[in-house]
Design an enzyme around this catalytic site. Structure first.
Site, short mmCIF file in Angstrom:
data_model
loop_
_atom_site.label_atom_id
_atom_site.label_comp_id
_atom_site.label_asym_id
_atom_site.label_seq_id
_atom_site.Cartn_x
_atom_site.Cartn_y
_atom_site.Cartn_z
CG HIS A 38 27.39 -9.86 -10.60
ND1 HIS A 38 27.86 -8.68 -11.11
CD2 HIS A 38 26.59 -10.27 -11.78
CE1 HIS A 38 27.70 -8.41 -12.42
NE2 HIS A 38 26.69 -9.31 -12.91
CG HIS A 118 31.15 -16.42 -16.16
ND1 HIS A 118 30.03 -16.80 -16.80
CD2 HIS A 118 31.40 -15.06 -16.59
CE1 HIS A 118 29.51 -15.72 -17.61
NE2 HIS A 118 30.36 -14.76 -17.46
#
Length: 177
Positions: A38, A118
């Protein structure tokens, strides 16, 4: 309760992750379960259970418009001594993270000084692997997994176990239309 705020990746992108992870897999590297990958907007850490409802209410007041995001590129933090291997994410994640920061400030959470969108693919347990990993990463550094629409974010609970973390969605927050 250990909590964080995140944007989940769509299933079609998660399906691509095992092949990418196989490119970098080796002893001394802990791959993240592709289903758990995630983009973290804010790590909250340990939160008293009695405050979770208030935090949920504060996050429900975050207003954002849906935006296009792209998952592209593989890189590493912090640099020469690699500790984390990540997929890059572009889109309005920084603005959303800032809105989450603002909503949670009254609870005493410090604002993140540096936010970098990220998705963590792996954690490095053996720092002596940095040189080999740099070579492997350079071979896939420009990978492009495509675009998706970010129209929600999630407050998650994280339970650490010897087999790895277990994530549980506490609440989902949708974009304003």
């Amino acid at each position: 309760m250990r909590c964080f705020v995140a944007v989940d990746l769509p299933a079609e992108i998660k399906r691509e992750l095992p092949a990418i992870q196989q490119t970098i897999a080796m002893n001394g590297l802990k791959l993240v379960d592709p289903e758990l990958v995630h983009i973290t907007l804010k790590f909250l850490g340990e939160v008293p259970e009695g405050r979770v409802a208030e935090i949920r209410e504060a996050l429900a007041r975050v207003r954002f418009s849906p935006f296009q995001a792209r998952i592209k590129g593989v890189g590493a933090f912090p640099g020469r001594s690699i500790r984390v291997i990540w997929l890059g994410a572009t889109g309005s994640f920084e603005e959303l993270a800032r809105a989450v920061d603002t909503a949670l400030e009254p609870f005493g959470f410090e604002r993140d000084k540096r936010f970098s969108a990220h998705a963590t693919l792996a954690r490095v347990k053996d720092l002596s692997l940095s040189r080999v990993l740099s070579d492997r990463i350079s071979g896939i550094s420009d990978i492009d997994l495509g675009e998706f629409t970010v129209d929600r974010f999630v407050l998650k609970k994280s339970t650490l176990t010897p087999r790895g973390p277990i994530y549980e969605d506490i609440a989902e927050f949708r974009a304003s239309q």
